[in-house]
Design a protein around this motif. Structure first.
Motif, PDB file in Angstrom:
ATOM      1  N   ASP A  78       0.813  -1.216   0.000  1.00 56.64           N
ATOM      2  CA  ASP A  78       0.000   0.000   0.000  1.00 56.64           C
ATOM      3  C   ASP A  78       0.842   1.259   0.000  1.00 56.64           C
ATOM      4  O   ASP A  78       0.391   2.305   0.390  1.00 56.64           O
ATOM      5  CB  ASP A  78      -0.910  -0.012   1.225  1.00 56.64           C
ATOM      6  N   ASP A  79       2.066   1.148  -0.461  1.00 54.96           N
ATOM      7  CA  ASP A  79       2.919   2.325  -0.447  1.00 54.96           C
ATOM      8  C   ASP A  79       3.811   2.315  -1.689  1.00 54.96           C
ATOM      9  O   ASP A  79       4.705   1.496  -1.826  1.00 54.96           O
ATOM     10  CB  ASP A  79       3.782   2.321   0.822  1.00 54.96           C
ATOM     11  N   ALA A  80       3.558   3.241  -2.578  1.00 56.20           N
ATOM     12  CA  ALA A  80       4.259   3.227  -3.859  1.00 56.20           C
ATOM     13  C   ALA A  80       5.772   3.388  -3.737  1.00 56.20           C
ATOM     14  O   ALA A  80       6.518   2.634  -4.366  1.00 56.20           O
ATOM     15  CB  ALA A  80       3.677   4.319  -4.765  1.00 56.20           C
ATOM     16  N   PRO A  81       6.273   4.349  -2.955  1.00 51.67           N
ATOM     17  CA  PRO A  81       7.725   4.460  -2.839  1.00 51.67           C
ATOM     18  C   PRO A  81       8.356   3.179  -2.304  1.00 51.67           C
ATOM     19  O   PRO A  81       9.409   2.742  -2.765  1.00 51.67           O
ATOM     20  CB  PRO A  81       7.922   5.606  -1.844  1.00 51.67           C
TER      21      PRO A  81
ATOM     22  N   GLN B 113       7.899 -12.918  -9.986  1.00 55.40           N
ATOM     23  CA  GLN B 113       6.478 -12.752  -9.693  1.00 55.40           C
ATOM     24  C   GLN B 113       6.224 -11.518  -8.847  1.00 55.40           C
ATOM     25  O   GLN B 113       5.307 -10.736  -9.117  1.00 55.40           O
ATOM     26  CB  GLN B 113       5.962 -13.993  -8.969  1.00 55.40           C
ATOM     27  N   LEU B 114       7.064 -11.353  -7.819  1.00 57.52           N
ATOM     28  CA  LEU B 114       6.879 -10.201  -6.938  1.00 57.52           C
ATOM     29  C   LEU B 114       7.028  -8.901  -7.716  1.00 57.52           C
ATOM     30  O   LEU B 114       6.252  -7.973  -7.553  1.00 57.52           O
ATOM     31  CB  LEU B 114       7.898 -10.248  -5.803  1.00 57.52           C
ATOM     32  N   ARG B 115       8.021  -8.875  -8.574  1.00 57.64           N
ATOM     33  CA  ARG B 115       8.225  -7.647  -9.321  1.00 57.64           C
ATOM     34  C   ARG B 115       7.021  -7.372 -10.224  1.00 57.64           C
ATOM     35  O   ARG B 115       6.574  -6.237 -10.370  1.00 57.64           O
ATOM     36  CB  ARG B 115       9.505  -7.729 -10.145  1.00 57.64           C
ATOM     37  N   GLY B 116       6.540  -8.466 -10.800  1.00 59.82           N
ATOM     38  CA  GLY B 116       5.342  -8.303 -11.620  1.00 59.82           C
ATOM     39  C   GLY B 116       4.190  -7.706 -10.819  1.00 59.82           C
ATOM     40  O   GLY B 116       3.553  -6.736 -11.256  1.00 59.82           O
ATOM     41  N   GLN B 117       3.970  -8.231  -9.648  1.00 56.56           N
ATOM     42  CA  GLN B 117       2.884  -7.714  -8.804  1.00 56.56           C
ATOM     43  C   GLN B 117       3.110  -6.250  -8.471  1.00 56.56           C
ATOM     44  O   GLN B 117       2.193  -5.425  -8.537  1.00 56.56           O
ATOM     45  CB  GLN B 117       2.819  -8.513  -7.500  1.00 56.56           C
ATOM     46  N   CYS B 118       4.352  -5.952  -8.098  1.00 54.66           N
ATOM     47  CA  CYS B 118       4.653  -4.569  -7.721  1.00 54.66           C
ATOM     48  C   CYS B 118       4.366  -3.626  -8.880  1.00 54.66           C
ATOM     49  O   CYS B 118       3.752  -2.573  -8.712  1.00 54.66           O
ATOM     50  CB  CYS B 118       6.119  -4.445  -7.315  1.00 54.66           C
ATOM     51  N   GLU B 119       4.833  -4.012 -10.046  1.00 55.03           N
ATOM     52  CA  GLU B 119       4.671  -3.126 -11.179  1.00 55.03           C
ATOM     53  C   GLU B 119       3.190  -2.968 -11.531  1.00 55.03           C
ATOM     54  O   GLU B 119       2.742  -1.890 -11.914  1.00 55.03           O
ATOM     55  CB  GLU B 119       5.481  -3.644 -12.363  1.00 55.03           C
ATOM     56  N   LYS B 120       2.484  -4.039 -11.372  1.00 52.72           N
ATOM     57  CA  LYS B 120       1.044  -3.956 -11.610  1.00 52.72           C
ATOM     58  C   LYS B 120       0.420  -2.978 -10.612  1.00 52.72           C
ATOM     59  O   LYS B 120      -0.362  -2.099 -10.981  1.00 52.72           O
ATOM     60  CB  LYS B 120       0.415  -5.346 -11.471  1.00 52.72           C
ATOM     61  N   ALA B 121       0.828  -3.122  -9.363  1.00 53.95           N
ATOM     62  CA  ALA B 121       0.294  -2.248  -8.317  1.00 53.95           C
ATOM     63  C   ALA B 121       0.643  -0.792  -8.587  1.00 53.95           C
ATOM     64  O   ALA B 121      -0.083   0.111  -8.206  1.00 53.95           O
ATOM     65  CB  ALA B 121       0.834  -2.672  -6.954  1.00 53.95           C
ATOM     66  N   ARG B 125       3.085  -0.562 -17.023  1.00 60.92           N
ATOM     67  CA  ARG B 125       3.018  -1.654 -17.963  1.00 60.92           C
ATOM     68  C   ARG B 125       4.307  -2.444 -17.870  1.00 60.92           C
ATOM     69  O   ARG B 125       5.386  -1.858 -17.754  1.00 60.92           O
ATOM     70  CB  ARG B 125       2.888  -1.130 -19.403  1.00 60.92           C
ATOM     71  N   ALA B 126       4.224  -3.721 -17.973  1.00 61.89           N
ATOM     72  CA  ALA B 126       5.446  -4.516 -18.068  1.00 61.89           C
ATOM     73  C   ALA B 126       5.959  -4.372 -19.487  1.00 61.89           C
ATOM     74  O   ALA B 126       5.861  -5.257 -20.318  1.00 61.89           O
ATOM     75  CB  ALA B 126       5.174  -5.966 -17.751  1.00 61.89           C
ATOM     76  N   ASN B 127       6.514  -3.194 -19.769  1.00 62.74           N
ATOM     77  CA  ASN B 127       6.861  -2.855 -21.145  1.00 62.74           C
ATOM     78  C   ASN B 127       8.218  -3.383 -21.577  1.00 62.74           C
ATOM     79  O   ASN B 127       8.905  -2.777 -22.370  1.00 62.74           O
ATOM     80  CB  ASN B 127       6.818  -1.340 -21.328  1.00 62.74           C
TER      81      ASN B 127
END
Lengths: 135, 135
Positions: A78-81, B113-121, B125-127
């Motif tokens: 819940d925290d972008a940074p 996977q975690l990075r994917g989730q983070c970027e989604k959050a 875009r996973a560009n």
DNA sequence: GTTGACGTTGACGTAAACGTCAAGTTATCG
DNA sequence: CGATAACTTGACGTTTACGTCAACGTCAAC
């Protein structure tokens, strides 16, 4: 149908570590089991955490790094940074791990060669495949 | 045509370690450089040893284990029991390293996977720009 | 009730892998 | 020659990840 729980010695035996180690991980903020009085009670989530801790150690993370990853993962939703920071840490770790895998591959290759030389020196046949446990 | 040699600070800089560490490895019997007076002089073989030490450390070997491997490897060429012992150690290490590689693969997958989730959050875009490396 | 198994919290000890002075030695430069 | 930089050998300090008591709590069994 209550959730499955474990006590400290069960976990210690299952993972072949000492109870002292488990308590130490708790001291370090890596585990927070429930209590029944003063006795620790571990649920499945605690058990998973313990598995993660041990795997982290096997790949060369310090307990502090493991704690940081746990903390960031917990806070990250819940925290972008924090998410950005988390991603950076993950990427750094990823690079380290890739290097580590390369090292391991090199060493495995060398081990194979050395074993071949040894067996040749012993007059053995390098009969195609060397079964890893024939001693 | 003299053999190429190095002094301690050159090696320290090249491998990004301290001179203290290099001397410590010598204390532990992992290096035996020549001397010019009391100054240490390292040849290419010493340099290779140092690389091996550092790679050993990266894959989680202790200095003692590294020393044992060096010693066994040196002795192994003319002693059959030593060769057997050497092979056993190599095989144990091989198994450990395979486990370690498995651990690393698992963690790399999770990291992805975690990075994917983070970027989604983060609404990114996973560009494609951050495919750190492909396996 | 007490015995024994199991668990608890400190407190202190330990091994590995260096870091950090201190104090002296050697090489080089002007 | 003196200054300075680079190197040397101890000796002790530090961090990490526990091990090892000691002393006490608790709960079921005898």
């Amino acid at each position: 149908m209550g959730e499955q729980v474990f006590n400290i010695t069960e976990l210690a035996q299952e993972f072949d570590i000492t109870t002292r180690a488990i308590r130490f991980y708790e001291d370090q903020g890596l585990l927070e089991p429930e209590r029944a009085g003063q006795r620790r009670i571990y649920n499945r989530r605690d058990r998973v955490r313990l598995m993660l801790i041990l795997r982290g150690k096997r790949i060369g993370l310090s307990l502090q790094e493991i704690r940081e990853l746990f903390a960031l993962y917990d806070a990250a939703h819940d925290d972008a940074p924090q998410l950005q920071e988390f991603i950076r840490i993950l990427e750094r770790k990823e690079l380290q791990l890739l290097t580590q895998m390369e090292d391991i591959k090199v060493v495995l290759t060398e081990i194979g060669q050395l074993r071949g030389q040894c067996e040749k020196a012993l007059g053995k046949r390098a009969n195609g495949h060397n079964q890893v446990k024939e001693l």
